[in-house]
Design an enzyme around this catalytic site. Sequence first.
Site, PDB file in Angstrom:
ATOM      1  N   SER A 152       2.837  -1.083   2.750  1.00  0.00           N
ATOM      2  CA  SER A 152       4.194  -0.538   2.813  1.00  0.00           C
ATOM      3  C   SER A 152       4.147   0.877   3.368  1.00  0.00           C
ATOM      4  CB  SER A 152       4.814  -0.506   1.409  1.00  0.00           C
ATOM      5  OG  SER A 152       6.026   0.221   1.404  1.00  0.00           O
ATOM      6  N   TYR A 167       3.581   2.118  -7.340  1.00  0.00           N
ATOM      7  CA  TYR A 167       3.683   1.271  -6.157  1.00  0.00           C
ATOM      8  C   TYR A 167       3.071   1.958  -4.943  1.00  0.00           C
ATOM      9  CZ  TYR A 167       5.588  -1.898  -2.673  1.00  0.00           C
ATOM     10  OH  TYR A 167       5.726  -2.799  -1.629  1.00  0.00           O
TER      11      TYR A 167
END
Length: 244
Positions: A152, A167
């Site tokens: 990501s 995350y």
Amino acid sequence: MSNLPLALITGGSRGLGFETARQLGRLGYRLFIASRTSPRLEQAAHGLRSEGFLVTTHAFDMQDQISIQALVEEVKKKDVPIDVLINCAGVMYETGNGDDLQTEYGSTASVLRSAERNVTDTIAINMIGTWSVTRALAPHLGRGARIVNVSSSMASLGEMGPGYYGYRASKAGINVFTRTLAYELRPRGILVNSVCPGWVKTHMGGPGATREVADGAAGIVWAATLPPDGPTGGFFRDGQAIPW
């Protein structure tokens, strides 16, 4: 026994993993989809088989070594090497709530206020789990195979914003894994890359996401089908390198 190439996709029962499997199926791959929940896996397999694809399923837990070994045993039954490994399974436990910090970016999962278990479980599943699964499956990868680790831009130090520490850290760890593993597997002709699919309309991304699932999956499939002289150890979005 079919001589079609084999693609194994973790997190393949829904969202990006499912769409990636579908796109690879259309390119002529046999599909092995794995995730944690059996009913969802079987529903996904039914949908893929309805399109004429050859599909195997296996439910497993990325945090359980016995479960991972059971996945390996299922792969060994195929008696063929894995041509493509897509590490798509992942979680984002730090979600917005009323206690979140407010910034110019809107509501975020606060670095200081996130529950400890949300952070540690995210890192354990996304980063350590991906490493554990790949390490177990590595002996069963064919020469010239492709590994795609779904990352990501939230992990990019060059694009880093507020919140979501677990995350972001887990996906940054995935990028480190990609970079280092690429060196180790280069002698086998295996290309290893991280791909950011963008903010896609999945269960994790939510309805406010800006990209369709098919568009995000296309970048993953690009990395999964690179030619032998393609890049390795890189971080890409839509086939273009992005900052680490």
